[in-house]
Design a protein around this motif. Structure first.
Motif, PDB file in Angstrom:
ATOM      1  N   UNK A  53      10.384  12.968  -5.714  1.00  0.00           N
ATOM      2  CA  UNK A  53      11.392  13.864  -6.294  1.00  0.00           C
ATOM      3  C   UNK A  53      11.124  15.290  -5.863  1.00  0.00           C
ATOM      4  N   UNK A  54      11.704  15.685  -4.765  1.00  0.00           N
ATOM      5  CA  UNK A  54      11.341  16.976  -4.179  1.00  0.00           C
ATOM      6  C   UNK A  54      11.823  18.158  -5.011  1.00  0.00           C
ATOM      7  N   UNK A  55      12.931  18.016  -5.704  1.00  0.00           N
ATOM      8  CA  UNK A  55      13.431  19.135  -6.510  1.00  0.00           C
ATOM      9  C   UNK A  55      12.471  19.479  -7.644  1.00  0.00           C
ATOM     10  N   UNK A  56      11.972  18.458  -8.340  1.00  0.00           N
ATOM     11  CA  UNK A  56      11.005  18.695  -9.400  1.00  0.00           C
ATOM     12  C   UNK A  56       9.705  19.260  -8.838  1.00  0.00           C
ATOM     13  N   UNK A  57       9.319  18.748  -7.662  1.00  0.00           N
ATOM     14  CA  UNK A  57       8.079  19.190  -7.033  1.00  0.00           C
ATOM     15  C   UNK A  57       8.183  20.645  -6.584  1.00  0.00           C
ATOM     16  N   UNK A  58       9.330  20.996  -6.049  1.00  0.00           N
ATOM     17  CA  UNK A  58       9.550  22.387  -5.649  1.00  0.00           C
ATOM     18  C   UNK A  58       9.499  23.307  -6.866  1.00  0.00           C
ATOM     19  N   UNK A  73      -0.946  27.626   0.090  1.00  0.00           N
ATOM     20  CA  UNK A  73      -0.299  27.435   1.393  1.00  0.00           C
ATOM     21  C   UNK A  73      -0.224  25.970   1.814  1.00  0.00           C
ATOM     22  N   UNK A  74      -1.196  25.181   1.416  1.00  0.00           N
ATOM     23  CA  UNK A  74      -1.175  23.761   1.764  1.00  0.00           C
ATOM     24  C   UNK A  74      -0.023  23.055   1.052  1.00  0.00           C
ATOM     25  N   UNK A  75       0.235  23.443  -0.187  1.00  0.00           N
ATOM     26  CA  UNK A  75       1.351  22.852  -0.934  1.00  0.00           C
ATOM     27  C   UNK A  75       2.685  23.298  -0.340  1.00  0.00           C
ATOM     28  N   UNK A  76       2.744  24.570   0.052  1.00  0.00           N
ATOM     29  CA  UNK A  76       3.956  25.092   0.706  1.00  0.00           C
ATOM     30  C   UNK A  76       4.228  24.317   1.985  1.00  0.00           C
ATOM     31  N   UNK A  77       3.182  24.073   2.753  1.00  0.00           N
ATOM     32  CA  UNK A  77       3.347  23.340   4.012  1.00  0.00           C
ATOM     33  C   UNK A  77       3.866  21.929   3.775  1.00  0.00           C
ATOM     34  N   UNK A  78       3.425  21.306   2.677  1.00  0.00           N
ATOM     35  CA  UNK A  78       3.918  19.970   2.342  1.00  0.00           C
ATOM     36  C   UNK A  78       5.421  20.003   2.070  1.00  0.00           C
ATOM     37  N   UNK A  79       5.873  21.027   1.350  1.00  0.00           N
ATOM     38  CA  UNK A  79       7.305  21.144   1.067  1.00  0.00           C
ATOM     39  C   UNK A  79       8.090  21.431   2.347  1.00  0.00           C
ATOM     40  N   UNK A  80       7.568  22.320   3.179  1.00  0.00           N
ATOM     41  CA  UNK A  80       8.244  22.642   4.436  1.00  0.00           C
ATOM     42  C   UNK A  80       8.381  21.397   5.311  1.00  0.00           C
ATOM     43  N   UNK A  81       7.292  20.640   5.430  1.00  0.00           N
ATOM     44  CA  UNK A  81       7.293  19.427   6.252  1.00  0.00           C
ATOM     45  C   UNK A  81       8.254  18.386   5.694  1.00  0.00           C
ATOM     46  N   UNK A  88      16.756  19.163   5.881  1.00  0.00           N
ATOM     47  CA  UNK A  88      17.240  20.254   5.045  1.00  0.00           C
ATOM     48  C   UNK A  88      16.648  21.535   5.643  1.00  0.00           C
ATOM     49  N   UNK A  89      17.305  22.039   6.663  1.00  0.00           N
ATOM     50  CA  UNK A  89      16.726  23.106   7.471  1.00  0.00           C
ATOM     51  C   UNK A  89      16.643  24.440   6.728  1.00  0.00           C
ATOM     52  N   UNK A  90      17.550  24.678   5.806  1.00  0.00           N
ATOM     53  CA  UNK A  90      17.490  25.921   5.032  1.00  0.00           C
ATOM     54  C   UNK A  90      16.235  25.963   4.170  1.00  0.00           C
ATOM     55  N   UNK A  91      15.974  24.867   3.462  1.00  0.00           N
ATOM     56  CA  UNK A  91      14.800  24.817   2.603  1.00  0.00           C
ATOM     57  C   UNK A  91      13.515  24.798   3.437  1.00  0.00           C
ATOM     58  N   UNK A  92      13.528  24.048   4.525  1.00  0.00           N
ATOM     59  CA  UNK A  92      12.341  24.006   5.386  1.00  0.00           C
ATOM     60  C   UNK A  92      12.015  25.405   5.903  1.00  0.00           C
ATOM     61  N   UNK A  93      13.050  26.123   6.332  1.00  0.00           N
ATOM     62  CA  UNK A  93      12.862  27.492   6.812  1.00  0.00           C
ATOM     63  C   UNK A  93      12.281  28.380   5.711  1.00  0.00           C
ATOM     64  N   UNK A  94      12.799  28.248   4.498  1.00  0.00           N
ATOM     65  CA  UNK A  94      12.314  29.028   3.360  1.00  0.00           C
ATOM     66  C   UNK A  94      10.811  28.845   3.167  1.00  0.00           C
ATOM     67  N   UNK A  95      10.358  27.603   3.233  1.00  0.00           N
ATOM     68  CA  UNK A  95       8.952  27.339   2.956  1.00  0.00           C
ATOM     69  C   UNK A  95       8.050  27.649   4.152  1.00  0.00           C
ATOM     70  N   UNK A  96       8.574  27.524   5.371  1.00  0.00           N
ATOM     71  CA  UNK A  96       7.766  27.982   6.513  1.00  0.00           C
ATOM     72  C   UNK A  96       7.567  29.493   6.443  1.00  0.00           C
ATOM     73  N   UNK A 112       7.464  25.780  14.223  1.00  0.00           N
ATOM     74  CA  UNK A 112       8.330  25.044  13.294  1.00  0.00           C
ATOM     75  C   UNK A 112       9.391  25.964  12.702  1.00  0.00           C
ATOM     76  N   UNK A 113       9.000  27.196  12.401  1.00  0.00           N
ATOM     77  CA  UNK A 113       9.952  28.163  11.865  1.00  0.00           C
ATOM     78  C   UNK A 113      11.052  28.459  12.885  1.00  0.00           C
ATOM     79  N   UNK A 114      10.666  28.613  14.146  1.00  0.00           N
ATOM     80  CA  UNK A 114      11.647  28.850  15.204  1.00  0.00           C
ATOM     81  C   UNK A 114      12.604  27.666  15.340  1.00  0.00           C
TER      82      UNK A 114
END
Length: 226
Positions: A53-58, A73-81, A88-96, A112-114
């Motif tokens: 459940x990514x929404x709850x995790x975020x 940062x490790x948790x952020x990277x998990x969400x970005x990945x 979901x490129x908008x959210x991935x970009x946000x977390x990168x 990855x951000x690029x």
């Protein structure tokens, strides 16, 4: 062998029942692991929670994680990945971007951000990010490929416009012809030359047939301008 041993130990740390639990079941365990300093275990649980459940995790990340902690940062990277895999490129970009606030020179994260910037239609932003990548790692293949192709396509676009505009002139004067030639020279200097340098680096790193073909096209343009 070390990798297998690590995977086996993580498997033992995560009972089979965890794999089928919901994010709401897993997130309290993440909190517990974090409070006990078990960062690796917390990250593993957080990854499973994102899959469940990514929404709850975020939301958990934003409201329950100390952003100044070493594990954040490790948790952020998990969400970005996770978001990248789900396209979901908008959210991935946000977390990168969130991750890069802590580690602005992490080449892998910058690449990855690029990629996310490109998928979001932000080509010029991706250009700047890839340029930053090459300042940190001049041999980064992906950045050299992108920049080489970007400047080549820009050069082709600018050259076509110059050619089309000049062809509209029925009887060009010497001054108009000179202006046309100067325009071509500027395009070659500003874009074709840049593309050539990046694509030559690509060939030094990887036997790319496509890069070789593009370089041949640039050589033909160069010969025409002599």
């Amino acid at each position: 062998m070390k990798t297998l041993a690590l995977l086996f130990s993580l498997f033992l740390m995560c009972p089979l029942s965890l794999w089928s639990q919901s994010a709401n079941d897993l997130l309290p365990k993440v909190s517990e692991a974090l409070s006990e300093g078990k960062d690796d275990y917390a990250v593993s649980l957080f990854r499973q929670s994102a899959n469940a459940g990514v929404e709850q995790t975020e939301m958990f990340y934003w409201t329950n994680v100390d952003k100044n902690s070493a594990v954040a940062p490790r948790l952020v990277n998990e969400l970005a990945t996770h978001y990248k895999k789900k396209r979901n490129y908008d959210k991935a970009y946000l977390f990168y971007k969130e991750y890069l606030q802590r580690y602005p020179e992490d080449v892998s994260a910058l690449v990855s951000c690029a990629e996310m910037e490109l998928m979001r239609g932000k080509e010029k932003d991706a250009l700047k990010t890839y340029e930053k990548v090459l300042k940190l790692d001049a041999d980064n293949l992906q950045a050299n490929i992108y920049l080489g192709n970007y400047y080549y396509l820009q050069a082709e676009k600018d050259k076509k416009k110059l050619d089309d505009d000049f062809k509209k002139i029925t009887s060009p004067t010497r001054m108009q012809y000179a202006r046309y030639r100067n325009g071509l020279s500027d395009v070659f200097t500003n874009n074709y030359t840049k593309a050539k340098a990046y694509l030559q680096r690509v060939l030094q790193l990887f036997p790319s047939t496509e890069a070789g073909r593009t370089l041949e096209k640039i050589r033909k343009v160069e010969a025409e301008m002599r």
